[in-house]
Design a protein around this motif. Structure first.
Motif, PDB file in Angstrom:
ATOM      1  N   TYR B  98       0.734  -1.214  -0.180  1.00 22.17           N
ATOM      2  CA  TYR B  98       0.172   0.189   0.074  1.00 22.17           C
ATOM      3  C   TYR B  98       0.839   1.339   0.109  1.00 22.17           C
ATOM      4  N   VAL B  99       2.055   1.131   0.806  1.00 20.36           N
ATOM      5  CA  VAL B  99       3.016   2.329   0.649  1.00 20.36           C
ATOM      6  C   VAL B  99       3.818   2.331  -0.503  1.00 20.36           C
ATOM      7  N   GLY B 100       3.640   1.350  -1.246  1.00 18.81           N
ATOM      8  CA  GLY B 100       4.498   1.423  -2.602  1.00 18.81           C
ATOM      9  C   GLY B 100       5.567   0.454  -2.894  1.00 18.81           C
ATOM     10  N   LYS B 138      13.541   2.314  -1.445  1.00 14.62           N
ATOM     11  CA  LYS B 138      12.303   2.824  -0.717  1.00 14.62           C
ATOM     12  C   LYS B 138      12.474   2.564   0.916  1.00 14.62           C
ATOM     13  N   LEU B 139      12.057   3.271   1.794  1.00 14.80           N
ATOM     14  CA  LEU B 139      12.082   3.253   3.003  1.00 14.80           C
ATOM     15  C   LEU B 139      13.570   3.309   3.740  1.00 14.80           C
ATOM     16  N   ILE B 146      13.030   7.660  -4.561  1.00 13.18           N
ATOM     17  CA  ILE B 146      13.281   6.863  -5.676  1.00 13.18           C
ATOM     18  C   ILE B 146      13.405   7.605  -7.179  1.00 13.18           C
TER      19      ILE B 146
ATOM     20  N   LEU C 167      -5.876   4.550  -3.611  1.00 18.76           N
ATOM     21  CA  LEU C 167      -4.602   4.656  -3.407  1.00 18.76           C
ATOM     22  C   LEU C 167      -3.998   3.350  -4.055  1.00 18.76           C
ATOM     23  N   PRO C 172       3.247   0.886  -7.815  1.00 22.13           N
ATOM     24  CA  PRO C 172       4.182   1.051  -6.480  1.00 22.13           C
ATOM     25  C   PRO C 172       5.053   2.289  -6.447  1.00 22.13           C
ATOM     26  N   ASP C 173       5.627   2.579  -7.433  1.00 19.24           N
ATOM     27  CA  ASP C 173       6.359   3.910  -7.245  1.00 19.24           C
ATOM     28  C   ASP C 173       5.434   5.225  -7.101  1.00 19.24           C
ATOM     29  N   LYS C 175       2.458   4.999  -5.461  1.00 20.36           N
ATOM     30  CA  LYS C 175       2.199   4.985  -3.926  1.00 20.36           C
ATOM     31  C   LYS C 175       3.042   5.454  -3.114  1.00 20.36           C
ATOM     32  N   TYR C 176       4.310   4.952  -3.224  1.00 27.28           N
ATOM     33  CA  TYR C 176       5.412   5.484  -2.768  1.00 27.28           C
ATOM     34  C   TYR C 176       5.620   6.795  -2.674  1.00 27.28           C
ATOM     35  N   ASN C 177       5.629   7.419  -3.759  1.00 26.18           N
ATOM     36  CA  ASN C 177       5.884   8.974  -3.909  1.00 26.18           C
ATOM     37  C   ASN C 177       5.011   9.699  -3.094  1.00 26.18           C
ATOM     38  N   PHE C 179       3.404   8.427  -0.400  1.00 27.35           N
ATOM     39  CA  PHE C 179       3.679   8.200   1.095  1.00 27.35           C
ATOM     40  C   PHE C 179       4.927   9.222   1.502  1.00 27.35           C
ATOM     41  N   VAL C 180       5.685   9.086   0.505  1.00 26.15           N
ATOM     42  CA  VAL C 180       6.900  10.146   0.991  1.00 26.15           C
ATOM     43  C   VAL C 180       6.411  11.345   1.132  1.00 26.15           C
ATOM     44  N   MET C 224       8.728   7.537   8.478  1.00 25.31           N
ATOM     45  CA  MET C 224       7.979   6.122   7.716  1.00 25.31           C
ATOM     46  C   MET C 224       7.927   5.188   8.719  1.00 25.31           C
TER      47      MET C 224
END
Lengths: 660, 146, 296
Positions: B98-100, B138-139, B146, C167, C172-173, C175-177, C179-180, C224
Motif C-alpha cells: 500500500y505504501v509502494g 524505498k524506506l 526513488i 491509492l 508501486p512508485d 504509491k511510494y511517492n 507516501f513520502v 515512515m
C-alpha cells in the motif's frame, strides 16, 4: 567493550574448499569488538576446542563466535567448550558457513566468502549483546496424579507405581474399571474383557504405591510442572470405607430399586450399590438422589442391617489438596447419545440398541446372563442388523472423525451372535471397513467367510416397526439396488465422543482441546502424549477415539514421560524465556491471550505514582511454563516483553550488521 | 550503505524459524542443492517471534528483500506460533504494498525441515525477481528517494 | 443542542453535588465561536461552563487515563466515537469500568473547525468528513444517556474506503511517492500518538531509544518507520475518530493508513469494528485455523 574471539572452521574441505577461511578470519578483525581471530581445520575436534579455550585465557576473550556448521549440529559442543574455558555457555554464537554457505554456493567461492564474512559479522553483532543465562532449577514433587480409572488410567498408574513413584488415581464413579469393565470380549482374540481387566484392577488397588480416590473429582488445579496443587473433591459415599467389609448385605436388603447405569438401564440396582460385582473398591455407595432415607428421612434399613456399622448418613463431601509432580489425564470417552438425532428409531424402538448395550446382552454376568435376547420381548433374535458409522464420519451429525474401534467390535459382535445363535443371519451396513491393526483384517475376513456375516456397503435410510419385527431399508451401493431386511434386533455402532465434562477439566488443567472436545496433544507426530502444559500428559480415548491396545500403549508412553520427570528431584528449566520489564508494561494482557502455554498472567504490583501508592497490573512470566517461542514479544507494543537470547536488540543488531 | 549500481548484488534477509525453515535450509546444504549467494539467514526460535518492525528496520538499513519463513500450519513446534505470524504478515504485506513497496520484496513462505528443494526453489525465485527489480531504495535510511 | 446543554450542566452538577464522581470531563467554549475544548470540572458551580454544541469534536476518552489513579470516580460525556475509544481502553485493561461514570450522548456530527474559520459565522458549515462517514454517532456503552438514545444523524450503509481503494490502484512508485510526500513533512511531534485512544502504552517505544526501535534522527525513513509502526500498533484498535489527523500540525492524512488496515482486517478475518464490543478479542491477538492462506 566486549572482547570477541572469532574461530573460523575449514571443516576439512567442506568449508575450506569453497570459502577462503583465512580471509574470513582476517576480515573478522575489522568487526566491532573482535580482538582475536583465527582459522583452523576442525574447530569441533579436541585440538580445535582446546584452541578456543586457550585463546579465551590468553586473549581474555569474553565472547566467542565459531564460524562452522549449523548450530543445530554443534551449538551444544561449543557451549560446553566455552563453559570449560570459564565463560557462560550462552556467550558463544555460531555462524553457519557450511550448510548455509559453502555447501550451497560451491560454484561461487568469492560470493560464498563474502557471505561467510556477513554471517560472521551478524554473529559478532549478536554475541556482544548476549547476556549470561543460567538454567534454573525447580523442585519436583515425587507423586503423580492419574485422572480417570479406566484401562488407560490403570495402566499408566501401574507403570508409574512399578517404577517406584506414588500415584493417586481419581475416578468419578464408585469403582475403577471404566468402559472396559462393561465390554464382554475383546477383539481380535476374543478373550474375556473382565478376565484381563479385573486382575489389573486388583493389582492397582493392592499396589503399595497406588491410592484409589474413587467417587472423586478434580476440583481445581494450580501450579505448574513439578508442583501442581490439585484440589480433589471426594464425594460423600455415605459408607465408611475403613469400616465396611464389603459383605453386600446392605445391597441385598435395600428396598429401593433403580436402573443400573452399568447395565445401561437393562436391569436394576439398589440405591446402595456397587456398580458391578467385581467393582474395586468393592464397597458400596449410597445414591442419595434415589435413596428413600435421603428423600423422606424414613427407611434406614442399610444402616440397621450393616454388621460393621459402616453406613453413615451424615458424611459430607471432603476436599483434599495434594501436590503432584505430574498429571496423566485418562478420562476416556462416552458414546454419542443417538436419541438426540432420533434416526434409525433409536430411543423409540427398544430393539434398536447400541454396541455397548449389545456387550451387556452378550455378557455372562449381564442382565440376560449372556443369552442374547432382544429387550422388547426377550425373544432370541434371528435376523440381526448392524449399522456402522452411526454419527461418526458424518459432519451433518457434528462428528467428522472416524471412531476407529467400531469396525472391529461390529465384526466381533457378528461372530458372537453366530456362535450363540446358530441359525441367525447377520447383516452389516457399512461405509468402509477399516482394519489397520495386528490380526484385525484376518478377524474381519473370518467374520465374513467363516461366520457368514453379510456385509452390505451402503447406508440405512429408514427403520420402522412391522409386527414384531423391524424393517430395515437401505441401499446396497455396490449392487446398486435397494435392500430391505426384516430384523429382530438392530445394533448401532454409535460414535465415540469426548466425556461431557472434558472441556471443563481442560480449562482447569490449562490444556487444549479440539472442536470435538478431544484433548490436543503437544505435537501430533512427535509429542503425542504430551500436552502444551508441561507435566500434563494424555492417555487413552480422551485424546481421540482409540481401542484397548492403543489406549494401553499410550498409557505406558505417558507413564514413561511421568517417570522421566519424577525420577529427578529437581528439573532444569531453559533460560531462554520471555521476561517482562514491569516499569514499561501497561498490563494490557495481549500477551496473556497469545501465549500457547498459559505461561503469562497478570499480577498486581503497587508502586508510587505522582506521590501516591497505586496498584496496577503487569504481565508476569512463569519461567517454568514458558517455552521461549517469543510470540508474546511481538504482541507487546511497548516492547515491555523480550525474549532472552533472542531480544529485539540482538535481532536488530544482526539486521544492522548485515546491512552496514 | 549506499547503492553502487555496477557491483550491486541482491541482499535478501531470511527470517527463519529454528525448527522448520532453518532446518530445511540445513537440509538444503546437506543435499548440496545450490542456490544464489544472495541470502542471509537470521535464526529465530519461531516465526511468531518475527516482529513486522524487524522487516521495516531491515528495509531501512538497506536489504533488497525480506523472506519470512516458518513451519507449515499445524506443524509449529510451539503449535500455534505460525498462526499469529500468518495474521500479522497478511496485514503487513498488504500495508507494505500500500505504501509502494513491490510485493516481491516482502514474501512469506512455509518451508518445512524436509523441504530442501522448496527452500532452494524459493530462494532462486526471489533472487531472480529482485535482480530484475534492482536495488531497493524505498524506506531506506539513505537514498530513500526513488 | 442548547436545551441539552442545560441538561448536561444539571447532570454534571448533580453528579458532583451527590459525590457520584470527583470530576466531570466535558466540553466548554473555546477561544473562538468555532471551537469547543475539553473541560475538567470538579466544583458544582463550575458546571455552568459546560456546553454541548456542534464543535465538541474532542474525543474525551483518553483523558480518563490521566485520572485513572485518582481516588473515586470520574464522570465523562461521550459521543459515539468517544464511547468506542473508551471501550478500546477498557479492552486494553487501561481503565476500570467501576471507576468511570459514563454519560452517553447522541451526536449529530461535528462541524469542521477549519471550514468554519474559512467560511465565517452565519454561513453553512459542513460536518467533518469523519462525522459524515460515521456509523456509530451515539454512545454505545454508558451508565445513563442524556436525551433520547436515538440516532439523529444520517448513517452511511458502510464504511467508506474509497480513498484507500484509489491509492491501492496506483503503481508501486506512485504509491511510494505519495507516501513520502506525506511523511516528508512529519515533524515527529507525536501529537497523533498523544491524542490517540488506541495509543495507550505506558511508555511508547518512540520515547525510549533504549528499546532499540526508535532513532532520534529526524529523517524521512524514520518518519515512515514511525508511521507504519504506529499503524500496526493501533491495528484492530483504531475506532476511526480521526483525532490523529485533527491533531497533526502538518495535515498528514494519517487515517489513510489506519483505514487501510481496518479494510484489510475486515476482508481477511471478518468484519471487526473496534470499540463496539468490550468483550471482543483483538483481531491481531488471536487467529483462526481457517485464516486465508497466502504463505504457500
Amino acid at each position: 567493550m566486549k572482547r570477541v574471539g572469532v574461530f573460523v572452521c575449514h571443516c576439512g574441505t567442506n568449508i575450506g574448499a569453497v570459502v577462503d577461511c583465512p580471509q574470513v578470519a582476517e576480515k573478522a578483525m575489522d568487526f566491532p569488538g573482535v580482538v582475536y581471530s583465527v582459522d583452523y581445520k576442525y574447530m569441533c575436534s579436541e585440538p580445535g576446542q582446546e584452541m578456543i579455550k586457550k585463546a579465551v585465557q590468553e586473549h581474555r576473550l569474553d565472547r566467542v563466535v565459531v564460524a562452522s556448521c549449523s548450530p543445530r549440529m554443534h551449538e551444544r559442543t561449543f557451549q560446553r567448550c566455552v563453559e570449560g574455558a570459564g565463560l557462560n555457555s550462552y556467550f558463544v554464537e555460531m555462524a553457519n558457513i557450511r550448510e548455509h554457505c559453502s555447501w550451497v554456493h560451491a560454484g561461487e567461492p568469492e560470493k560464498a566468502t563474502e557471505k561467510a564474512m556477513d554471517l560472521v559479522k551478524m554473529a559478532v553483532a549478536k554475541v556482544v549483546k548476549n547476556k549470561p543465562l543460567q538454567k534454573a532449577t525447580i523442585p519436583v514433587t515425587d507423586r503423580a496424579l492419574v485422572i480417570g480409572g479406566g484401562i488407560a488410567g490403570i495402566q499408566a498408574a501401574l507403570d508409574i507405581a512399578n517404577a517406584g513413584h506414588v500415584v493417586d488415581i481419581v475416578e468419578k464413579e464408585p469403582s475403577i474399571g471404566g468402559k472396559m469393565a462393561q465390554i464382554d470380549k475383546t477383539f481380535p482374540t476374543l478373550d474375556c474383557s473382565a478376565c484381563i481387566l479385573t486382575p489389573k484392577m486388583v493389582e492397582a488397588a493392592s499396589h503399595p504405591n497406588i491410592n484409589l480416590l474413587t467417587y472423586s473429582e478434580v476440583e481445581k488445579v494450580e501450579g505448574f510442572v513439578g508442583n501442581f496443587d490439585v484440589t480433589i473433591k471426594k464425594k460423600a459415599r455415605s459408607v465408611n470405607m475403613d469400616v465396611c467389609t464389603g459383605c453386600g448385605l446392605c445391597m441385598e436388603k435395600c428396598p429401593k430399586k433403580v436402573d443400573s447405569e452399568f447395565e445401561l438401564k437393562m436391569s436394576k440396582r439398589r440405591a446402595i450399590y456397587t456398580p458391578f460385582p467385581q467393582a474395586i473398591p468393592n464397597k458400596p455407595v449410597i445414591d442419595r438422589e434415589n435413596c428413600t432415607y435421603f428423600n423422606t428421612g424414613k427407611c434406614g434399613i442399610c444402616s440397621k442391617v450393616c454388621p460393621a456399622g459402616a453406613v453413615d448418613y451424615t458424611q459430607e463431601d471432603e476436599y483434599l489438596t495434594r501436590r503432584y509432580g505430574a498429571i496423566v489425564v485418562a478420562i476416556g470417552f462416552e458414546l454419542f447419545d443417538y436419541s438426540v438425532i432420533g434416526e434409525y428409531g433409536y430411543g423409540k424402538y427398544p430393539d434398536v440398541i447400541t454396541g455397548l448395550h449389545f456387550e451387556r446382552l452378550v455378557n455372562a454376568s449381564g442382565p440376560t446372563l449372556g443369552k442374547i435376547k432382544r429387550p422388547s420381548d426377550h425373544k432370541e433374535p434371528k435376523n440381526v442388523v448392524f449399522i456402522k458409522c452411526v454419527g461418526s464420519r458424518d459432519p451433518a451429525k457434528g462428528k467428522s472423525y472416524c471412531s476407529k474401534a467400531c469396525c472391529m467390535y461390529t465384526a466381533k459382535h457378528a461372530t458372537l451372535v453366530r456362535e450363540k445363535i446358530k441359525d441367525s443371519n447377520i447383516y452389516i451396513f457399512y461405509m468402509d471397513v477399516r482394519t489397520p491393526g495386528k490380526g484385525y483384517d484376518e478377524f474381519y475376513n473370518r467374520t465374513r467367510e467363516q461366520y457368514g456375516a453379510n456385509y452390505i456397503r451402503g447406508r440405512v435410510s429408514k427403520i420402522y416397526q412391522q409386527g414384531e419385527r423391524l424393517i430395515v431399508r437401505g441401499e446396497d451401493t455396490l449392487l446398486g439396488r435397494p435392500v430391505e431386511i426384516e430384523a429382530d434386533l438392530v445394533v448401532l455402532a454409535t460414535a465415540m465422543v469426548a466425556q461431557p465434562g472434558a472441556g471443563q477439566l481442560a480449562q482447569k488443567l490449562g490444556i487444549g482441546y479440539d472442536k470435538d472436545h478431544f484433548y490436543t496433544e503437544a505435537h501430533p507426530k512427535l509429542a503425542p502424549v504430551e500436552t502444551h502444559t508441561q507435566g500434563v500428559y494424555l492417555a487413552g480415548a480422551c485424546q481421540g477415539p482409540k481401542d484397548i491396545p492403543e489406549s494401553v500403549a499410550q498409557a505406558s508412553a505417558a507413564a514413561a514421560k511421568v517417570c522421566g520427570l519424577l525420577s529427578k528431584r529437581e528439573m532444569l528449566t531453559e533460560p531462554i524465556v520471555s521476561e517482562v520489564n514491569e516499569s514499561i508494561c501497561a498490563g494490557c494482557g495481549m500477551c496473556v491471550a497469545i501465549c500457547p502455554y498459559k505461561a503469562i498472567e497478570l499480577k498486581t504490583i503497587s508502586e508510587r505514582i505522582q506521590g501516591q501508592t497505586v496498584e496496577r497490573q503487569v504481565a508476569s512470566v512463569n519461567g517454568g511454563l514458558c517455552q521461549g517461542c517469543g510470540a508474546c514479544t511481538v504482541a507487546c507494543r511497548s516492547a515491555a516483553l523480550n525474549l532472552k537470547h533472542f531480544t529485539d536488540q540482538q535481532i536488530l543488531a544482526e539486521v544492522n550488521a548485515l546491512c552496514l | 550503505m549506499s547503492v553502487n549500481e555496477v557491483t550491486w548484488q541482491p541482499k535478501i534477509l531470511v527470517f527463519a524459524c529454528n525448527w522448520c525453515t532453518y532446518a530445511g535450509a540445513d537440509l538444503t546444504g546437506l543435499s548440496r542443492l545450490q542456490y544464489p549467494a544472495t541470502v542471509r539467514i537470521l535464526r529465530v526460535p519461531c516465526s511468531g517471534r518475527i516482529n513486522p518492525q524487524f522487516v521495516l528496520k531491515a528495509f531501512q538499513k538497506g536489504v533488497d528483500a525480506v523472506l519470512v519463513a516458518g513451519c507449515h500450519p499445524g506443524d509449529c513446534h510451539y503449535t500455534t506460533g505460525n498462526y499469529f505470524t500468518r495474521r500479522r504478515f497478511l496485514i503487513m504485506r498488504r500495508l507494505m504494498e500500500y505504501v509502494g513497496l513491490e510485493p516481491e520484496r516482502l514474501q512469506a513462505r512455509w518451508i518445512s525441515a524436509a523441504e530442501a528443494p522448496k527452500f532452494q526453489q524459493v530462494i532462486t525465485e526471489i533472487s531472480e525477481q529482485i535482480r530484475a527489480l534492482g536495488p531497493n531504495r524505498k524506506l531506506r535510511d539513505e537514498e530513500w528517494k526513488i | 443542542m442548547e436545551d441539552l446543554t442545560l441538561v448536561l450542566r444539571r447532570t454534571a452538577k448533580e453528579i458532583l453535588e451527590k459525590g457520584e464522581a470527583q470530576m466531570v470531563i466535558g466540553w466548554e467554549k473555546g477561544a473562538f465561536w468555532y471551537s469547543s475544548t475539553s473541560a475538567f470540572i470538579s466544583k458544582p458551580e463550575d458546571t455552568e461552563r459546560l456546553i454541548w454544541d456542534e464543535y465538541c469534536v474532542n474525543n474525551l476518552a483518553k483523558y480518563l487515563l490521566d485520572y485513572r489513579h485518582k481516588e473515586g470516580k470520574v464522570a465523562v460525556f461521550v459521543k459515539g466515537c468517544d464511547s468506542r475509544a473508551l471501550n478500546v481502553l477498557l479492552q486494553d485493561k487501561q481503565l476500570k469500568r467501576e471507576k468511570i461514570l459514563i454519560i452517553g450522548l447522541a451526536c449529530p456530527g461535528m462541524k469542521d473547525e477549519v471550514e468554519a474559520r474559512k467560511l465565517g459565522r452565519g454561513s453553512s458549515i459542513p460536518l467533518y468528513k469523519k462525522c459524515r462517514e460515521c456509523r456509530y454517532p451515539n454512545a454505545l456503552n454508558y451508565d445513563f444517556f442524556i436525551g433520547e438514545d436515538k440516532v439523529i444523524k444520517e448513517i452511511p450503509a458502510q464504511d467508506d474506503f474509497s480513498e484507500v481503494q484509489a491509492l491501492e490502484s496506483l503503481s508501486p512508485d506512485e504509491k511510494y511517492n505519495k507516501f513520502v510526500a506525506n511523511y516528508e513533512r512529519c515533524l515527529r511531534c507525536y501529537a497523533c500518538r498523544n491524542i490517540c485512544p488506541a495509543c495507550n502504552c505506558r511508555e511508547c517505544i518512540f520515547d525510549r531509544t533504549a528499546s532499540g526501535w526508535s532513532s532520534k534522527a529526524n529523517n524521512v525513513s524514520e518518519n515512515m518507520f514511525f508511521a507504519l509502526t504506529r499503524a500496526l500498533h493501533v491495528a484492530g484498535r483504531c475506532v476511526g475518530c480521526g483525532e490523529c489527523e485533527r491533531a497533526c500540525p502538518v495535515n498528514i492524512p494519517i487515517m489513510l493508513l489506519n483505514k487501510k488496515i481496518i479494510q484489510d482486517i475486515n476482508a481477511l478475518f471478518g468484519e471487526y469494528e473496534a470499540g463496539t464490543d468490550v468483550t471482543a478479542k483483538l483481531p491481531l491477538g488471536g487467529f483462526e485455523f481457517t485464516d486465508p492462506e497466502e504463505f504457500m
